[in-house]
Design a protein around this motif. Sequence first.
Motif, short mmCIF file in Angstrom:
data_model
loop_
_atom_site.label_atom_id
_atom_site.label_comp_id
_atom_site.label_asym_id
_atom_site.label_seq_id
_atom_site.Cartn_x
_atom_site.Cartn_y
_atom_site.Cartn_z
N ASP A 195 42.59 32.50 25.30
CA ASP A 195 42.02 31.28 26.16
C ASP A 195 41.22 31.65 27.17
O ASP A 195 41.31 32.37 27.89
N VAL A 196 40.27 30.48 27.62
CA VAL A 196 39.17 30.57 28.57
C VAL A 196 40.10 30.76 29.89
O VAL A 196 39.26 31.77 30.59
N GLY A 197 40.91 29.97 30.17
CA GLY A 197 41.34 30.35 31.60
C GLY A 197 42.01 31.96 31.93
O GLY A 197 41.94 32.58 32.98
N THR A 198 42.96 32.17 30.74
CA THR A 198 43.31 33.74 30.96
C THR A 198 41.99 34.67 31.06
O THR A 198 42.12 35.74 31.85
N ALA A 199 40.93 34.47 30.16
CA ALA A 199 39.87 35.20 30.21
C ALA A 199 39.23 35.31 31.46
O ALA A 199 38.71 36.47 32.13
N VAL A 200 39.18 34.13 32.45
CA VAL A 200 38.54 34.02 33.52
C VAL A 200 39.56 34.95 34.56
O VAL A 200 38.96 35.78 35.60
N LEU A 201 40.85 34.66 34.40
CA LEU A 201 41.76 35.35 35.42
C LEU A 201 41.91 36.88 35.11
O LEU A 201 41.89 37.59 36.18
N LEU A 202 41.70 37.33 33.86
CA LEU A 202 42.18 38.83 33.71
C LEU A 202 41.25 39.74 34.62
O LEU A 202 41.95 40.79 35.28
N PRO A 203 40.06 39.61 34.87
CA PRO A 203 39.19 40.83 35.74
C PRO A 203 39.76 40.59 37.29
O PRO A 203 39.50 41.77 37.55
N TYR A 204 40.36 39.93 37.49
CA TYR A 204 40.93 39.68 38.86
C TYR A 204 42.32 40.24 39.06
O TYR A 204 42.70 40.64 40.23
N LEU A 205 43.03 40.65 38.00
CA LEU A 205 44.55 41.24 38.49
C LEU A 205 44.46 42.52 38.73
O LEU A 205 45.47 43.13 39.06
N THR A 206 43.29 43.35 38.77
CA THR A 206 43.07 44.79 39.23
C THR A 206 43.22 44.39 40.72
O THR A 206 43.66 45.54 41.48
N GLN A 207 43.19 43.48 41.37
CA GLN A 207 43.32 43.08 42.76
C GLN A 207 44.76 42.65 43.10
O GLN A 207 45.02 42.82 44.20
N VAL A 208 45.52 42.49 42.18
CA VAL A 208 46.82 42.02 42.46
C VAL A 208 47.89 43.16 43.04
O VAL A 208 47.69 44.38 42.54
N LYS A 209 48.67 43.00 43.87
CA LYS A 209 49.19 43.83 44.66
C LYS A 209 50.19 44.50 43.64
O LYS A 209 51.06 43.82 42.73
N SER A 210 50.68 45.83 43.55
CA SER A 210 51.44 46.54 42.73
C SER A 210 52.85 46.42 43.22
O SER A 210 53.15 45.80 44.43
N GLY A 211 54.00 46.76 42.42
CA GLY A 211 55.22 46.56 42.79
C GLY A 211 56.10 45.69 41.73
O GLY A 211 56.18 45.84 40.34
#
Length: 340
Positions: A180-196
């Motif tokens: 879906d478009v929303g998840t496609a827009v979000l995915l590239p930004y998940l590399t910035q998500v804090k780990s843990g």
Amino acid sequence: MDPRSEVVLRQQDQLKGRVLFIHAPNDQLLIELRDTVQGSIWTWNFADHQAHLALGLDSHFAVTFPEQSFDQVVIFVPKSKELLSYIIHQVASHMQLGQSIFLVGEKKGGVERAAKQLQTYGKTLKLDSARHCQFWQLILQQQEQEKPLEAWLKTYEIQVADQTLKICALPGVFSQDHLDVGTAVLLPYLTQVKSGKLADFGCGAGIISCYLAKLNPENVVHALDVDAFALKSTELTCQYNAISTNQIQLHAVTGIQDAPTGLDALVSNPPFHQGIHTSYAVSEDLCQQAKHHLQGHGELWIVANRFLNYPILIEQYFGHGDTKTDQQGFKVLYACATNR
């Protein structure tokens, strides 16, 4: 009471013995039925399941037909045509020839189309039309051999940066056959998500959960959903992508209030539909309560249609929020639990 349940009550003279109500709404239907009916419920909605149990009802939360025998079945038509096909198959592979299968649904919810899906298994008869709903009956004349659950999977591959993920989705699950478009827009930004310790609220087919796990083998991802088919799809997606079971924790939840606490990050492409109806309550609760589930410096990441008021809610409950991007009709929103 749900209008579909009101129609069932109008026709309760048709019901007798052990009756399985499939996808029954959260109301008083089974309590108001006559004593000649021994009702049970099969649901894949965990919130409804918990409500049924609180009323003392025999409720089964699962993706497969309960391991019991029944004299009759009443199917409340789900939104998804593919999901209904699966449900009818399950019924036709567990019920006996000559037994009654009833179908109830809203006209605008496709009940007439659903009745046509039944015709493979015998002649259908419309018994009632009221409250903008219809009630149909089928005398089972054609049984089926049960297919394994995996036969109902749809799979597709997505490419995110250097990762290729195989996505598995069962009938009725959001984004069953495409990204879906929303998840496609979000995915590239998940590399910035804090780990843990992370959570994916409304995990669906497990796209976000799987990618978060792939990004860092130290991440532990709590995949949360109200829907049993979504949780099973996420489990299968992670299996297909060789994600360790130590990295993925599946949770059936009634809402964000059931999420774990002490999270380093909470990520979501939140739902805004309940069946055929639009509902923003789940997503608004997420914005309001997310902070209580995050530890200090914990992060909230949401992707949402740009017309929704989530930035205002995040600002209200977090004190500050950032829009990371605004493209293709979607915003990626970020907030930190320590922002004031």
